[in-house]
Design a protein around this motif. Sequence first.
Motif, mmCIF file in Angstrom:
data_model
loop_
_atom_site.group_PDB
_atom_site.id
_atom_site.type_symbol
_atom_site.label_atom_id
_atom_site.label_comp_id
_atom_site.label_asym_id
_atom_site.label_seq_id
_atom_site.Cartn_x
_atom_site.Cartn_y
_atom_site.Cartn_z
ATOM 1 N N ASP A 15 2.396 -8.612 -3.932
ATOM 2 C CA ASP A 15 2.436 -7.922 -2.645
ATOM 3 C C ASP A 15 3.453 -6.784 -2.625
ATOM 4 O O ASP A 15 3.193 -5.712 -2.059
ATOM 5 N N TRP A 16 4.613 -6.981 -3.248
ATOM 6 C CA TRP A 16 5.650 -5.943 -3.207
ATOM 7 C C TRP A 16 5.188 -4.648 -3.869
ATOM 8 O O TRP A 16 5.507 -3.553 -3.394
ATOM 9 N N VAL A 17 4.426 -4.780 -4.978
ATOM 10 C CA VAL A 17 4.016 -3.567 -5.688
ATOM 11 C C VAL A 17 2.909 -2.834 -4.923
ATOM 12 O O VAL A 17 2.805 -1.616 -5.004
ATOM 13 N N LEU A 18 2.112 -3.568 -4.142
ATOM 14 C CA LEU A 18 1.136 -2.901 -3.285
ATOM 15 C C LEU A 18 1.850 -2.025 -2.262
ATOM 16 O O LEU A 18 1.429 -0.905 -1.968
ATOM 17 N N GLY A 19 2.966 -2.547 -1.718
ATOM 18 C CA GLY A 19 3.757 -1.754 -0.791
ATOM 19 C C GLY A 19 4.363 -0.532 -1.455
ATOM 20 O O GLY A 19 4.394 0.560 -0.874
ATOM 21 N N ALA A 20 4.844 -0.708 -2.691
ATOM 22 C CA ALA A 20 5.428 0.416 -3.427
ATOM 23 C C ALA A 20 4.389 1.504 -3.680
ATOM 24 O O ALA A 20 4.659 2.696 -3.523
ATOM 25 N N LEU A 21 3.186 1.097 -4.070
ATOM 26 C CA LEU A 21 2.114 2.065 -4.298
ATOM 27 C C LEU A 21 1.728 2.766 -2.999
ATOM 28 O O LEU A 21 1.469 3.972 -2.979
ATOM 29 N N GLY A 22 1.689 2.005 -1.908
ATOM 30 C CA GLY A 22 1.386 2.601 -0.615
ATOM 31 C C GLY A 22 2.378 3.682 -0.235
ATOM 32 O O GLY A 22 2.007 4.723 0.317
ATOM 33 N N ASP A 23 3.657 3.450 -0.540
ATOM 34 C CA ASP A 23 4.686 4.451 -0.258
ATOM 35 C C ASP A 23 4.484 5.718 -1.088
ATOM 36 O O ASP A 23 4.986 6.785 -0.717
ATOM 37 N N VAL A 61 -0.815 5.743 -2.473
ATOM 38 C CA VAL A 61 -1.942 5.080 -3.136
ATOM 39 C C VAL A 61 -2.360 3.873 -2.306
ATOM 40 O O VAL A 61 -1.562 2.945 -2.096
ATOM 41 N N ASN A 62 -3.588 3.875 -1.829
ATOM 42 C CA ASN A 62 -4.120 2.744 -1.065
ATOM 43 C C ASN A 62 -4.580 1.670 -2.044
ATOM 44 O O ASN A 62 -5.689 1.711 -2.569
ATOM 45 N N ALA A 63 -3.708 0.701 -2.299
ATOM 46 C CA ALA A 63 -3.986 -0.326 -3.312
ATOM 47 C C ALA A 63 -4.111 -1.688 -2.654
ATOM 48 O O ALA A 63 -3.498 -1.959 -1.619
ATOM 49 N N TRP A 64 -4.895 -2.549 -3.268
ATOM 50 C CA TRP A 64 -5.028 -3.916 -2.785
ATOM 51 C C TRP A 64 -5.251 -4.856 -3.957
ATOM 52 O O TRP A 64 -5.589 -4.452 -5.063
ATOM 53 N N TYR A 65 -5.022 -6.134 -3.659
ATOM 54 C CA TYR A 65 -5.216 -7.204 -4.636
ATOM 55 C C TYR A 65 -6.690 -7.559 -4.694
ATOM 56 O O TYR A 65 -7.338 -7.756 -3.665
ATOM 57 N N GLN A 66 -7.241 -7.630 -5.904
ATOM 58 C CA GLN A 66 -8.648 -7.986 -6.112
ATOM 59 C C GLN A 66 -8.683 -9.289 -6.903
ATOM 60 O O GLN A 66 -8.309 -9.302 -8.076
ATOM 61 N N THR A 84 -7.710 0.272 -6.337
ATOM 62 C CA THR A 84 -7.577 1.299 -5.305
ATOM 63 C C THR A 84 -8.957 1.830 -4.965
ATOM 64 O O THR A 84 -9.969 1.418 -5.551
ATOM 65 N N ASP A 85 -8.990 2.782 -4.048
ATOM 66 C CA ASP A 85 -10.258 3.415 -3.691
ATOM 67 C C ASP A 85 -10.915 4.040 -4.913
ATOM 68 O O ASP A 85 -12.144 4.151 -4.978
ATOM 69 N N ALA A 86 -10.103 4.484 -5.873
ATOM 70 C CA ALA A 86 -10.633 5.188 -7.040
ATOM 71 C C ALA A 86 -10.941 4.267 -8.207
ATOM 72 O O ALA A 86 -11.632 4.664 -9.140
ATOM 73 N N GLY A 87 -10.438 3.045 -8.191
ATOM 74 C CA GLY A 87 -10.702 2.124 -9.296
ATOM 75 C C GLY A 87 -9.505 1.249 -9.595
ATOM 76 O O GLY A 87 -8.437 1.362 -8.985
#
Length: 351
Positions: free
Chosen positions: A211-219, A222-227, A234-237
Amino acid sequence: MHGEYKVPGGKLVVVDLDTDGGALRNVRVAGDFFLEPDEAILAIDAALEGAPADTDAAGLAARIEAALPAGTVMYGLTAEGVAVAVRRAVARATDWTDYDWQLIHEAPESPALHMALDEVITTEVAAGRRPPTLRIWEWAAPAVVIGSFQSLRNEVDPEGAARHDVTVVRRISGGGAMFIEPGNTITYSLSVPDSLVKGLTFADSYAYLDDWVLGALGDMGVNAWYQPLNDITTDAGKVAGAAQKRIVSGTGAVLHHVTMAYDIDADKMLDVLRIGREKLSDKGTKSAKKRVDPLRRQTGLPREAVIDRMIDSFRGRYGLTAGQVTSEEMTQARELAATKFSTAEWTARVP
């Protein structure tokens, strides 16, 4: 008892409760989520009140779902998330902020030594001789890192590996093969006490520790999520893959490590890895080149800047002090690299 759980992609759920006679008592659910109608929160508390304390998360979630008023809307909250928070309370799980986290970010090392450092550092955390640790890797050579249970000949083309001077190593965790180039890869490990993931299923622990790295990417925009089970996308892959290993010695610890694609030479990767049609089909793509979308393009930042921002994000959330691999740990790791991770017996243990 107190339990907390951040719903993946959602909000924080906090549960306070007692146990009496083997049942949940005085249950109070709170958090920064959104819930309508207002009385739904009371229905959730009531649904959990009196439940057997050993009820699993699925059973608790079912009780909550059955008790919700018609038309209930949850935002940032799920019945499963509340159930996990309850299980963490009952298990007396610890939280990220309960620890003094240490950062290790040192000079490049060989692929075999990185495998050994992961095992040694996590074993030291399990023994209570080292605090929970975030280790950022720097690679001294290109590599293919295969999962603990993968077939060597099914994953790696030996002629392609020799052609590109790629070292093949096997890690202690499961999962798939990772293609590594020093300037194109960001790899990190979390070595954490078992108590941090108590009350979580194996699958839930991936999302929790990512979860922490998703927040870092968002900052970084980068719209990232756990799959599920072990990808960050992300939206791009896809941009990263995670793997875990449980260490059962001492009080127990979990190794959670992630390899992120900052950039990638897809042609070289395909020359070294044997990527089967079934795997590509499972990912819903026609070409391996389309499976991974590197962070260089998505962030527009130098690799070092991405790493610095990740470290700053972790420090801002949980605190983080600079540390190092001790001389005793390095001695153990060098011996393990030579006697295990550099040997044909280990690398080809699944031929």
